[in-house]
Motif scaffolding. Structure first.
Motif, short mmCIF file in Angstrom:
data_model
loop_
_atom_site.label_atom_id
_atom_site.label_comp_id
_atom_site.label_asym_id
_atom_site.label_seq_id
_atom_site.Cartn_x
_atom_site.Cartn_y
_atom_site.Cartn_z
N ALA A 44 30.04 3.72 -29.93
CA ALA A 44 30.72 3.93 -28.66
C ALA A 44 29.79 4.63 -27.69
CB ALA A 44 31.98 4.77 -28.87
N LYS A 45 29.99 4.34 -26.42
CA LYS A 45 29.19 5.00 -25.37
C LYS A 45 29.59 6.47 -25.29
CE LYS A 45 27.92 4.77 -20.55
NZ LYS A 45 27.96 4.03 -19.30
N HIS A 46 28.58 7.31 -25.20
CA HIS A 46 28.83 8.74 -25.04
C HIS A 46 27.72 9.36 -24.22
CE1 HIS A 46 25.93 9.80 -28.35
NE2 HIS A 46 26.23 8.56 -28.68
N TYR A 47 28.02 10.50 -23.62
CA TYR A 47 27.08 11.17 -22.74
C TYR A 47 26.44 12.36 -23.44
CZ TYR A 47 29.55 8.59 -19.09
OH TYR A 47 30.11 7.61 -18.33
N VAL A 48 25.12 12.43 -23.40
CA VAL A 48 24.41 13.60 -23.91
C VAL A 48 23.75 14.36 -22.76
CG1 VAL A 48 24.05 12.72 -26.23
CG2 VAL A 48 22.36 12.23 -24.46
N ALA A 49 23.61 13.71 -21.63
CA ALA A 49 23.04 14.33 -20.42
C ALA A 49 23.48 13.50 -19.22
CB ALA A 49 21.52 14.39 -20.50
N GLY A 50 23.63 14.17 -18.11
CA GLY A 50 23.94 13.47 -16.86
C GLY A 50 25.38 13.02 -16.76
N GLY A 51 26.25 13.89 -16.32
CA GLY A 51 27.63 13.52 -16.12
C GLY A 51 28.43 14.66 -15.53
N LYS A 52 29.57 14.33 -14.96
CA LYS A 52 30.48 15.31 -14.39
C LYS A 52 31.85 15.10 -15.02
CE LYS A 52 31.80 17.05 -9.82
NZ LYS A 52 31.64 16.81 -8.38
N PHE A 53 32.42 16.16 -15.58
CA PHE A 53 33.64 16.04 -16.36
C PHE A 53 34.69 17.04 -15.90
CE2 PHE A 53 30.00 14.74 -18.80
CZ PHE A 53 30.39 13.49 -19.25
N ILE A 54 35.94 16.60 -15.91
CA ILE A 54 37.06 17.48 -15.60
C ILE A 54 37.48 18.14 -16.91
CG2 ILE A 54 39.41 17.62 -14.71
CD1 ILE A 54 38.78 15.01 -13.17
N THR A 55 37.42 19.46 -16.96
CA THR A 55 37.66 20.17 -18.22
C THR A 55 39.03 19.89 -18.82
OG1 THR A 55 38.31 22.15 -16.98
CG2 THR A 55 36.01 22.03 -17.72
N SER A 56 40.05 19.75 -17.99
CA SER A 56 41.40 19.52 -18.51
C SER A 56 41.58 18.11 -19.07
CB SER A 56 42.44 19.79 -17.42
OG SER A 56 42.27 18.88 -16.36
N GLU A 57 40.65 17.21 -18.80
CA GLU A 57 40.74 15.84 -19.29
C GLU A 57 39.98 15.63 -20.59
OE1 GLU A 57 42.64 13.40 -17.90
OE2 GLU A 57 43.36 14.94 -16.53
N LEU A 58 39.25 16.64 -21.06
CA LEU A 58 38.48 16.52 -22.29
C LEU A 58 39.36 16.78 -23.50
CD1 LEU A 58 35.20 18.37 -21.24
CD2 LEU A 58 35.61 15.90 -21.36
N THR A 59 39.00 16.19 -24.62
CA THR A 59 39.66 16.45 -25.89
C THR A 59 38.78 17.38 -26.69
OG1 THR A 59 40.67 14.25 -25.88
CG2 THR A 59 40.56 15.40 -28.00
N TYR A 60 39.31 18.56 -27.00
CA TYR A 60 38.55 19.59 -27.72
C TYR A 60 39.00 19.65 -29.17
CZ TYR A 60 37.74 21.21 -22.93
OH TYR A 60 37.40 21.29 -21.61
#
Length: 85
Positions: A44-60
């Motif tokens: 699956a595609k995933h980001y290791v560098a270069g991106g902007k993320f909304i903290t409330s939309e992440l799965t922790y």
């Protein structure tokens, strides 16, 4: 996207759980799209560098929060915001 850690022995990315002791406890990547990998490992595609993320939309994973994830990605050109205007 889900916050992933990298298992040292296999190189596979899994949901990062703070209590893990296989390397995956350290957030290392953010999954780009939801993927059901319950039956088997998936590419699956995933980001290791270069991106902007909304903290409330992440799965922790257990033991992680926006604060711990931001700290893990410090200096890696990933940016975390509360909302995008």
């Amino acid at each position: 996207g889900a916050v992933l850690g990298k298992v040292t022995a296999t190189g596979q990315f899994v949901l990062s759980v703070a209590a893990a002791n296989d390397g995956s406890q350290v957030p290392a990547s953010i999954l780009a799209f939801d993927v059901d990998a319950t039956a088997e490992a998936k590419n699956a595609k995933h980001y290791v560098a270069g991106g902007k993320f909304i903290t409330s939309e992440l799965t922790y994973g257990a033991g992680h929060s926006a604060t711990t994830v931001k700290a893990a990605f410090a200096g890696k050109n990933l940016f975390f915001v509360e909302a995008i205007n």
